[in-house]
Structures are given as structure tokens and as C-alpha cells.
Design a protein around this motif. Structure first.
Motif, PDB file in Angstrom:
ATOM      1  N   GLY A  86      41.791  28.782  44.622  1.00  0.00           N
ATOM      2  CA  GLY A  86      42.074  29.847  43.697  1.00  0.00           C
ATOM      3  C   GLY A  86      40.960  30.447  42.963  1.00  0.00           C
ATOM      4  N   GLY A  87      39.975  29.768  42.225  1.00  0.00           N
ATOM      5  CA  GLY A  87      38.994  30.296  41.711  1.00  0.00           C
ATOM      6  C   GLY A  87      37.970  31.244  42.580  1.00  0.00           C
ATOM      7  N   GLY A  88      37.775  30.832  43.733  1.00  0.00           N
ATOM      8  CA  GLY A  88      37.057  31.748  44.535  1.00  0.00           C
ATOM      9  C   GLY A  88      37.815  33.155  44.795  1.00  0.00           C
ATOM     10  N   ILE A  89      39.165  32.904  45.155  1.00  0.00           N
ATOM     11  CA  ILE A  89      39.954  34.288  45.421  1.00  0.00           C
ATOM     12  C   ILE A  89      39.875  34.963  44.125  1.00  0.00           C
ATOM     13  N   SER A  90      40.076  34.544  43.050  1.00  0.00           N
ATOM     14  CA  SER A  90      40.122  35.077  41.816  1.00  0.00           C
ATOM     15  C   SER A  90      38.617  35.877  41.580  1.00  0.00           C
ATOM     16  N   ILE A  91      37.721  35.259  41.698  1.00  0.00           N
ATOM     17  CA  ILE A  91      36.396  35.779  41.832  1.00  0.00           C
ATOM     18  C   ILE A  91      36.106  36.811  42.696  1.00  0.00           C
ATOM     19  N   GLY A  92      36.711  36.852  43.927  1.00  0.00           N
ATOM     20  CA  GLY A  92      36.464  37.729  44.932  1.00  0.00           C
ATOM     21  C   GLY A  92      37.587  39.168  44.567  1.00  0.00           C
ATOM     22  N   ILE A  93      38.567  38.948  43.894  1.00  0.00           N
ATOM     23  CA  ILE A  93      39.543  39.985  43.412  1.00  0.00           C
ATOM     24  C   ILE A  93      38.622  40.746  42.410  1.00  0.00           C
ATOM     25  N   LEU A  94      38.073  39.986  41.138  1.00  0.00           N
ATOM     26  CA  LEU A  94      37.347  40.641  40.200  1.00  0.00           C
ATOM     27  C   LEU A  94      36.107  41.287  40.849  1.00  0.00           C
ATOM     28  N   ILE A  95      35.264  40.911  41.784  1.00  0.00           N
ATOM     29  CA  ILE A  95      34.201  41.466  42.311  1.00  0.00           C
ATOM     30  C   ILE A  95      34.708  42.857  42.960  1.00  0.00           C
ATOM     31  N   PHE A  96      35.818  42.793  43.736  1.00  0.00           N
ATOM     32  CA  PHE A  96      36.369  44.069  44.432  1.00  0.00           C
ATOM     33  C   PHE A  96      36.883  44.949  43.432  1.00  0.00           C
ATOM     34  N   LEU A  97      37.398  44.524  42.426  1.00  0.00           N
ATOM     35  CA  LEU A  97      37.861  45.764  41.353  1.00  0.00           C
ATOM     36  C   LEU A  97      36.859  46.079  40.833  1.00  0.00           C
ATOM     37  N   ALA A  98      35.478  45.434  40.451  1.00  0.00           N
ATOM     38  CA  ALA A  98      34.402  45.788  39.839  1.00  0.00           C
ATOM     39  C   ALA A  98      33.562  46.750  40.437  1.00  0.00           C
ATOM     40  N   LEU A  99      33.746  46.507  41.795  1.00  0.00           N
ATOM     41  CA  LEU A  99      32.772  47.412  42.936  1.00  0.00           C
ATOM     42  C   LEU A  99      33.641  48.769  43.126  1.00  0.00           C
ATOM     43  N   PHE A 100      35.011  48.803  43.095  1.00  0.00           N
ATOM     44  CA  PHE A 100      35.779  50.014  43.255  1.00  0.00           C
ATOM     45  C   PHE A 100      36.641  50.421  42.424  1.00  0.00           C
ATOM     46  N   ASN A 101      36.061  50.214  41.147  1.00  0.00           N
ATOM     47  CA  ASN A 101      36.839  50.896  40.151  1.00  0.00           C
ATOM     48  C   ASN A 101      36.115  52.209  39.762  1.00  0.00           C
ATOM     49  N   THR A 102      37.257  53.377  39.683  1.00  0.00           N
ATOM     50  CA  THR A 102      36.605  54.640  39.397  1.00  0.00           C
ATOM     51  C   THR A 102      37.019  55.126  38.070  1.00  0.00           C
TER      52      THR A 102
END
Length: 44
Positions: free
Chosen positions: A28-44
Motif C-alpha cells: 500500500g505504501g509503495g503504490i501510494s508513493i508511485g501514484i504521488l510520483i506519477f501525479l507529480a510528473l504529469f501535473n499540468t
């Protein structure tokens, strides 16, 4: 009442439950961190 003998309880079920909980928290922690990184990279 029966005498309590320290160290004779069967704790296999509790150990398996704890191992499953740790695995769930780790995933759960790994998936949450992955989602946060994804959102940070593709935030427009």
C-alpha cells in the motif's frame, strides 16, 4: 483453572496475520508513493 505455562501457546496464526499485515502495508505504501510520483510528473 489450568496452569499457565509461558511459551507454550500456538502463535502461528498470529504470526501469519502479522506477516500479511506487514506485506499489505508495504504494498500500500509503495503504490501510494508511485501514484504521488506519477501525479507529480504529469501535473499540468
Amino acid at each position: 483453572m489450568a496452569e499457565h505455562k509461558h511459551g507454550e501457546a500456538d502463535v502461528e496464526v498470529q504470526e501469519n496475520t502479522f506477516a500479511g499485515f506487514i506485506k499489505l502495508v508495504t504494498w500500500g505504501g509503495g503504490i501510494s508513493i508511485g501514484i504521488l510520483i506519477f501525479l507529480a510528473l504529469f501535473n499540468t
